[in-house]
Design an enzyme around this catalytic site. Structure first.
Site, PDB file in Angstrom:
ATOM      1  N   LYS A  76      19.482  62.979  -7.862  1.00  0.00           N
ATOM      2  CA  LYS A  76      18.754  61.913  -8.557  1.00  0.00           C
ATOM      3  C   LYS A  76      17.337  61.916  -8.025  1.00  0.00           C
ATOM      4  O   LYS A  76      17.100  62.251  -6.853  1.00  0.00           O
ATOM      5  CB  LYS A  76      19.410  60.552  -8.250  1.00  0.00           C
ATOM      6  CG  LYS A  76      19.124  59.487  -9.274  1.00  0.00           C
ATOM      7  CD  LYS A  76      20.106  59.520 -10.438  1.00  0.00           C
ATOM      8  CE  LYS A  76      19.810  58.459 -11.449  1.00  0.00           C
ATOM      9  NZ  LYS A  76      20.809  58.427 -12.529  1.00  0.00           N
ATOM     10  N   GLY A 176      24.943  42.676 -22.328  1.00  0.00           N
ATOM     11  CA  GLY A 176      23.843  43.638 -22.452  1.00  0.00           C
ATOM     12  C   GLY A 176      23.941  44.444 -23.728  1.00  0.00           C
ATOM     13  O   GLY A 176      24.874  45.241 -23.900  1.00  0.00           O
ATOM     14  N   GLY A 178      21.670  46.701 -24.985  1.00  0.00           N
ATOM     15  CA  GLY A 178      20.582  47.683 -24.964  1.00  0.00           C
ATOM     16  C   GLY A 178      21.017  48.944 -25.681  1.00  0.00           C
ATOM     17  O   GLY A 178      21.821  48.907 -26.615  1.00  0.00           O
TER      18      GLY A 178
HETATM   19  P1  NAI Z   1      19.039  49.215 -21.583  1.00  0.00           P
HETATM   20  O1  NAI Z   1      17.954  48.869 -20.645  1.00  0.00           O
HETATM   21  O2  NAI Z   1      18.724  49.829 -22.906  1.00  0.00           O
HETATM   22  O3  NAI Z   1      19.967  47.943 -21.860  1.00  0.00           O
HETATM   23  C1  NAI Z   1      20.270  46.971 -20.925  1.00  0.00           C
HETATM   24  C2  NAI Z   1      20.382  45.660 -21.675  1.00  0.00           C
HETATM   25  O4  NAI Z   1      20.872  44.656 -20.799  1.00  0.00           O
HETATM   26  C3  NAI Z   1      19.030  45.144 -22.218  1.00  0.00           C
HETATM   27  O5  NAI Z   1      19.179  44.787 -23.574  1.00  0.00           O
HETATM   28  C4  NAI Z   1      18.737  43.946 -21.332  1.00  0.00           C
HETATM   29  O6  NAI Z   1      17.974  42.960 -21.986  1.00  0.00           O
HETATM   30  C5  NAI Z   1      20.123  43.473 -21.010  1.00  0.00           C
HETATM   31  N1  NAI Z   1      20.259  42.635 -19.824  1.00  0.00           N
HETATM   32  C6  NAI Z   1      19.622  42.747 -18.640  1.00  0.00           C
HETATM   33  N2  NAI Z   1      20.042  41.796 -17.779  1.00  0.00           N
HETATM   34  C7  NAI Z   1      20.982  41.089 -18.445  1.00  0.00           C
HETATM   35  C8  NAI Z   1      21.796  39.978 -18.106  1.00  0.00           C
HETATM   36  N3  NAI Z   1      21.749  39.420 -16.896  1.00  0.00           N
HETATM   37  N4  NAI Z   1      22.661  39.508 -19.009  1.00  0.00           N
HETATM   38  C9  NAI Z   1      22.733  40.054 -20.247  1.00  0.00           C
HETATM   39  N5  NAI Z   1      21.983  41.104 -20.629  1.00  0.00           N
HETATM   40  C10 NAI Z   1      21.112  41.613 -19.738  1.00  0.00           C
HETATM   41  O7  NAI Z   1      20.010  50.183 -20.739  1.00  0.00           O
HETATM   42  P2  NAI Z   1      21.139  51.167 -21.298  1.00  0.00           P
HETATM   43  O8  NAI Z   1      20.612  52.528 -21.398  1.00  0.00           O
HETATM   44  O9  NAI Z   1      21.809  50.534 -22.462  1.00  0.00           O
HETATM   45  O10 NAI Z   1      22.154  51.169 -20.062  1.00  0.00           O
HETATM   46  C11 NAI Z   1      23.002  50.058 -19.807  1.00  0.00           C
HETATM   47  C12 NAI Z   1      23.750  50.311 -18.524  1.00  0.00           C
HETATM   48  O11 NAI Z   1      24.540  51.490 -18.647  1.00  0.00           O
HETATM   49  C13 NAI Z   1      22.855  50.529 -17.297  1.00  0.00           C
HETATM   50  O12 NAI Z   1      23.501  49.992 -16.167  1.00  0.00           O
HETATM   51  C14 NAI Z   1      22.785  52.024 -17.183  1.00  0.00           C
HETATM   52  O13 NAI Z   1      22.527  52.428 -15.850  1.00  0.00           O
HETATM   53  C15 NAI Z   1      24.188  52.412 -17.614  1.00  0.00           C
HETATM   54  N6  NAI Z   1      24.287  53.754 -18.127  1.00  0.00           N
HETATM   55  C16 NAI Z   1      23.524  54.141 -19.203  1.00  0.00           C
HETATM   56  C17 NAI Z   1      23.647  55.420 -19.705  1.00  0.00           C
HETATM   57  C18 NAI Z   1      22.881  55.852 -20.925  1.00  0.00           C
HETATM   58  O14 NAI Z   1      23.258  56.890 -21.523  1.00  0.00           O
HETATM   59  N7  NAI Z   1      21.869  55.124 -21.366  1.00  0.00           N
HETATM   60  C19 NAI Z   1      24.552  56.416 -19.080  1.00  0.00           C
HETATM   61  C20 NAI Z   1      25.355  55.887 -18.001  1.00  0.00           C
HETATM   62  C21 NAI Z   1      25.195  54.616 -17.540  1.00  0.00           C
END
Ligand code: NAI
Length: 357
Positions: A76, A176, A178
């Site tokens: 990483k 979440g 996202g």
């Molecule tokens: P993202 O940043 O697109 O989405 C995260 C979402 O969570 C955002 O919409 C944000 O507003 C929301 N959020 C933050 N704090 C919050 C809270 N306290 N309560 C409710 N919602 C909250 O990130 P992404 O890419 O969707 O990743 C989500 C998780 O999955 C992360 O932990 C990431 O490390 C993990 N992950 C993502 C991968 C990927 O392919 N994008 C692969 C493996 C793991």
């Protein structure tokens, strides 16, 4: 797998006086292949916190890749950001040169704060990059494939806990919405699951309510909702002592990395009869996709079968946990360590030790 264990193969901290770029590249293990893991751009309280993050995340990648059936070790990188900063072209190219100097022992991709457009700039100065997407449609944004793997994981958990082969009518609360969370909500909706959602960004919640018929929950209530499955898809540490004790759902299965605030939260969930899908097993769909792109696997079956295998792998972990009484998180760690030990033994015997690509 939360606690940090010593034993990284190589850790590099670099600073470029011309561009002000500061980064750490941590190679935890190359036993199974090149150390693969994304690059994170984040504002850290101090360099020690950045180092801690790089060490912990790279070790997590070793375990994730070992169980994802891909020929990669774990690594990483983190770029130490400053508030409001956007990385310049020169900084991204400099980072690429640092990756390149490792000669392929480390392969980078997107992580928090680094997007496909950034990766394309990094790729100007190194070929040890993935997550760019190809003209033939290989790889690219890993989020949809991560969501797909989480869906298979939820199906496996529902089968184990309720003996049900369908998600129709299953109640899922997603924390979440996202990149991954919204894709997951869409897939669950297509399978007839009922959705409860929460996000600190109101527009994302409104979109799910309007487009997917989800019910909105407050961010304080989502993890303790009275549902069948809680899917943490926001930041790490969702399952701390308070949440673990207050959870009402019998299943925790979501995409977020480092969901357990500490190792013993896995034990607590197990004692409370909550079936936990270990995070680095269920969320491996994205890294599998990125690995397929890097290796130039044009046959979609290479990626598809491995992502589908996430459900089977979790099923096996659930069964072993039920048989031994141990937490699913401990079983996943054991399986990853077993795979690494086998590969290291093969290496010593001169069998190559590498997984077959
Ligand atoms: P993202 O940043 O697109 O989405 C995260 C979402 O969570 C955002 O919409 C944000 O507003 C929301 N959020 C933050 N704090 C919050 C809270 N306290 N309560 C409710 N919602 C909250 O990130 P992404 O890419 O969707 O990743 C989500 C998780 O999955 C992360 O932990 C990431 O490390 C993990 N992950 C993502 C991968 C990927 O392919 N994008 C692969 C493996 C793991």
């Amino acid at each position: 797998m939360q606690a940090f264990e010593a034993g990284h193969e190589q850790v590099i901290m670099r600073e470029d006086v011309h561009t002000g770029l500061r980064a750490i590249i941590a190679l935890h293990s190359t036993v199974l292949g090149p150390a693969a893991g994304g690059c994170r751009h984040w504002v850290y309280a101090n360099p020690a916190a950045a180092l801690d993050d790089a060490l912990r995340l790279s070790q997590g990648m070793t375990f994730k890749n070992a169980l994802a059936d891909i020929p990669f070790g774990g690594g990483k990188s983190v770029i130490l950001g400053t508030p409001g900063e956007r990385l310049s072209t020169r900084q991204l190219e400099t980072f690429g040169r640092w990756v390149d100097e490792l000669g392929g022992r480390y392969v980078t991709a997107e992580d928090v704060g680094i997007h496909v457009a950034d990766m394309r700039v990094i790729a100007r100065t190194t070929r040890f990059v993935s997550g760019l997407g190809t003209a033939t449609g290989l790889g690219g944004d890993p989020s949809p494939r991560t969501a797909e793997g989480v869906l298979y994981g939820i199906e496996a958990a529902v089968r184990t806990r309720f003996g049900a082969d369908s998600l129709a009518g299953i109640r899922v609360a997603i924390q979440g919405l996202g990149n991954v969370g919204f894709h997951l909500a869409t897939l669950l909706n297509q399978r007839g699951a009922r959705l409860w959602v929460a996000d600190i960004a109101d527009d994302r919640v409104r979109r799910a309510v309007k487009g997917l018929g989800a019910e909105a929950l407050s961010v304080d209530d989502v993890l303790t909702a009275d549902v069948d499955v809680v899917a943490p898809c926001a930041l790490g540490g969702a399952i701390d002592h308070r949440t673990a004790c207050a959870l009402r759902a019998p299943i925790v299965a979501g995409a977020a990395n480092n969901q357990l605030a500490s190792d013993d939260m896995g034990d607590l969930l197990s004692e409370r009869g909550v079936l936990y899908a270990p995070d680095y097993v269920i969320n491996a769909g994205g890294v599998i996709s990125v690995a397929g792109e890097y290796l130039g696997k044009e046959d979609p079956a290479w990626v598809d079968s491995r992502i589908a295998g996430i459900g089977e792998r979790l099923q096996a972990i659930f069964e072993r946990a039920a048989g031994s009484g141990e937490a699913t998180s401990r079983i996943a760690d054991q399986l990853a360590r077993e795979r690494l030990a086998r590969a290291a033994r093969d290496d010593l015997r001169g069998n190559g030790g590498r997984a077959v690509a």
